[in-house]
Design a protein around this motif. Structure first.
Motif, short mmCIF file in Angstrom:
data_model
loop_
_atom_site.label_atom_id
_atom_site.label_comp_id
_atom_site.label_asym_id
_atom_site.label_seq_id
_atom_site.Cartn_x
_atom_site.Cartn_y
_atom_site.Cartn_z
N LYS A 51 0.75 -1.19 -0.16
CA LYS A 51 0.10 -0.19 0.09
C LYS A 51 0.81 1.20 0.01
O LYS A 51 0.68 2.01 -0.93
CB LYS A 51 -1.07 -0.05 1.30
N TYR A 52 1.93 1.34 0.77
CA TYR A 52 2.95 2.48 0.68
C TYR A 52 3.43 2.79 -0.38
O TYR A 52 3.34 3.71 -1.03
CB TYR A 52 3.99 2.30 1.94
N MET A 53 3.81 1.71 -1.42
CA MET A 53 4.49 2.05 -2.57
C MET A 53 3.35 2.34 -3.55
O MET A 53 3.72 3.03 -4.54
CB MET A 53 5.33 0.84 -3.14
N ILE A 54 2.18 1.81 -3.65
CA ILE A 54 1.13 2.00 -4.43
C ILE A 54 0.89 3.46 -4.02
O ILE A 54 0.56 4.33 -5.23
CB ILE A 54 -0.19 1.24 -4.11
N ASP A 55 0.92 4.05 -3.10
CA ASP A 55 0.45 5.38 -2.69
C ASP A 55 1.50 6.15 -3.39
O ASP A 55 1.24 7.41 -4.06
CB ASP A 55 0.48 5.75 -1.31
N ARG A 56 2.56 5.89 -3.26
CA ARG A 56 3.76 6.74 -3.86
C ARG A 56 3.67 6.71 -5.33
O ARG A 56 3.75 7.86 -6.10
CB ARG A 56 5.05 6.27 -3.44
N LEU A 57 3.43 5.71 -6.11
CA LEU A 57 3.00 5.54 -7.38
C LEU A 57 2.07 6.34 -7.78
O LEU A 57 1.96 6.79 -9.23
CB LEU A 57 3.00 3.97 -7.87
N ALA A 58 1.01 6.37 -7.05
CA ALA A 58 -0.38 7.31 -7.50
C ALA A 58 0.28 8.58 -7.67
O ALA A 58 -0.48 9.51 -8.16
CB ALA A 58 -1.13 7.07 -6.33
N ASP A 59 1.32 9.12 -7.12
CA ASP A 59 1.73 10.50 -7.29
C ASP A 59 2.52 10.56 -8.74
O ASP A 59 2.96 11.87 -8.84
CB ASP A 59 2.78 10.78 -6.28
N THR A 60 2.62 9.75 -9.41
CA THR A 60 3.43 9.82 -10.76
C THR A 60 3.01 10.80 -11.70
O THR A 60 3.92 11.42 -12.10
CB THR A 60 3.58 8.24 -11.17
N ARG A 61 1.59 10.78 -11.93
CA ARG A 61 1.32 11.92 -12.92
C ARG A 61 0.16 12.80 -12.19
O ARG A 61 -0.86 13.14 -13.10
CB ARG A 61 0.78 11.02 -13.99
N GLY A 62 0.14 13.14 -10.96
CA GLY A 62 -0.97 13.95 -10.51
C GLY A 62 -2.13 13.29 -10.51
O GLY A 62 -2.54 12.29 -10.11
N GLN A 63 -3.14 14.27 -11.07
CA GLN A 63 -4.58 13.72 -11.21
C GLN A 63 -4.66 12.56 -11.96
O GLN A 63 -5.79 11.82 -11.83
CB GLN A 63 -5.49 14.75 -11.61
N SER A 64 -3.73 12.49 -13.08
CA SER A 64 -3.89 11.47 -13.90
C SER A 64 -3.89 10.09 -13.23
O SER A 64 -4.00 8.87 -13.90
CB SER A 64 -3.07 11.52 -15.04
N SER A 65 -2.91 9.99 -12.31
CA SER A 65 -2.59 8.61 -11.77
C SER A 65 -3.13 8.64 -10.28
O SER A 65 -2.98 7.51 -9.26
CB SER A 65 -1.27 8.52 -11.60
N ALA A 66 -3.86 9.56 -9.63
CA ALA A 66 -4.15 9.87 -8.10
C ALA A 66 -5.17 8.69 -7.94
O ALA A 66 -5.03 8.24 -6.58
CB ALA A 66 -4.89 11.00 -7.81
N PHE A 67 -5.93 8.17 -8.91
CA PHE A 67 -6.77 7.21 -8.58
C PHE A 67 -6.18 5.77 -7.90
O PHE A 67 -6.90 4.79 -7.46
CB PHE A 67 -7.96 6.86 -9.63
N LEU A 68 -4.97 5.59 -8.18
CA LEU A 68 -4.14 4.37 -8.21
C LEU A 68 -4.34 4.31 -6.65
O LEU A 68 -4.06 3.08 -6.01
CB LEU A 68 -2.72 4.37 -8.62
N LYS A 69 -4.23 5.31 -5.73
CA LYS A 69 -4.28 4.93 -4.56
C LYS A 69 -5.28 4.12 -3.98
O LYS A 69 -5.21 3.31 -2.79
CB LYS A 69 -4.62 6.42 -3.61
N GLU A 70 -6.42 3.96 -4.57
CA GLU A 70 -7.58 2.93 -4.13
C GLU A 70 -7.40 1.63 -4.58
O GLU A 70 -7.87 0.68 -4.26
CB GLU A 70 -8.93 3.55 -4.71
N ALA A 71 -6.31 1.46 -5.36
CA ALA A 71 -6.11 0.03 -5.86
C ALA A 71 -5.32 -0.86 -5.08
O ALA A 71 -4.35 -0.19 -4.55
CB ALA A 71 -5.48 0.07 -7.29
N PRO A 72 -5.83 -2.04 -4.90
CA PRO A 72 -5.00 -2.82 -3.92
C PRO A 72 -3.62 -3.42 -4.58
O PRO A 72 -2.76 -4.01 -4.21
CB PRO A 72 -5.98 -3.86 -3.67
N LEU A 73 -3.72 -3.53 -5.82
CA LEU A 73 -2.63 -4.13 -6.82
C LEU A 73 -2.11 -2.86 -8.07
O LEU A 73 -3.06 -2.41 -8.84
CB LEU A 73 -2.95 -5.31 -7.40
N CYS A 74 -1.02 -2.99 -8.39
CA CYS A 74 -0.38 -2.07 -9.38
C CYS A 74 0.47 -2.93 -10.17
O CYS A 74 1.40 -3.70 -9.52
CB CYS A 74 0.12 -0.79 -8.88
N LEU A 75 0.41 -2.90 -11.40
CA LEU A 75 1.38 -3.43 -12.32
C LEU A 75 2.17 -2.47 -13.00
O LEU A 75 1.46 -1.55 -13.64
CB LEU A 75 0.50 -4.50 -13.35
#
Length: 172
Positions: A51-75
């Motif tokens: 979850k911590y890493m997903i939250d950091r990845l969610a900041d990659t592209r601002g609003q365009s990637s912010a929704f990633l914070k809700e996802a339990p899995l990122c590829l």
């Protein structure tokens, strides 16, 4: 397959439910089964469920990637540009195959474009993700895919609304 394609929609809201190990293993297998040019397998995959890493990845592209914070899995889908000149195509095909497999498992997903996008005016999104995930320089980050149980419902695509004018037979 056509019904699956009609149902595939970008899901940006996810339930707070982890993706089960069995489903994660199927997604991994689907990624590895995706075709590649000359069978060179120029792709690599990083599955992130921390979850911590997903939250950091969610900041990659601002609003365009912010929704990633809700996802339990990122590829993270990577391509080795030294392995094959079709690394972008190979990685892109793998990403959509994982998305379609996710849908077949009752999961939703959404592609987050990374290649040729910016994290900030000074840092491109690819370098940002590369630093977070400790990705070697020869691998390029094509996209991130958010995956999880959908917390939103979208209607399937309607065949009557497709851009049929984009289909040409024999000649233009």
């Amino acid at each position: 397959m056509i019904e699956l394609l009609k149902k595939r929609r970008s899901i940006r809201r996810f339930k707070d439910i982890p993706v089960e190990r069995e489903k994660l293993e199927i997604l991994k297998e689907a990624a590895l089964l995706s075709p590649t040019s000359k069978n060179l397998h120029s792709w690599e995959f990083i599955f992130v469920n921390d979850k911590y890493m997903i939250d950091r990845l969610a900041d990659t592209r601002g609003q365009s990637s912010a929704f990633l914070k809700e996802a339990p899995l990122c590829l993270a889908v990577l391509g080795n540009e030294k392995a094959n000149d079709t690394w972008i195509e190979d990685a892109s095909i793998a990403a959509i195959i994982v998305q379609l497999t996710a849908l077949s498992l009752g999961l939703g997903s959404c592609w987050i474009q990374i290649r040729n996008r910016m994290h900030s005016p000074e840092v491109n999104a690819e370098d940002y993700v590369r630093a977070l995930l400790n990705i070697p320089r020869e691998y390029r980050v094509v996209c991130l895919v958010a995956i999880g149980y959908p917390a939103e419902e979208k209607a399937p695509h309607d065949s009557t609304e497709l851009r049929w004018n984009k289909i040409h037979l024999n000649k233009w």
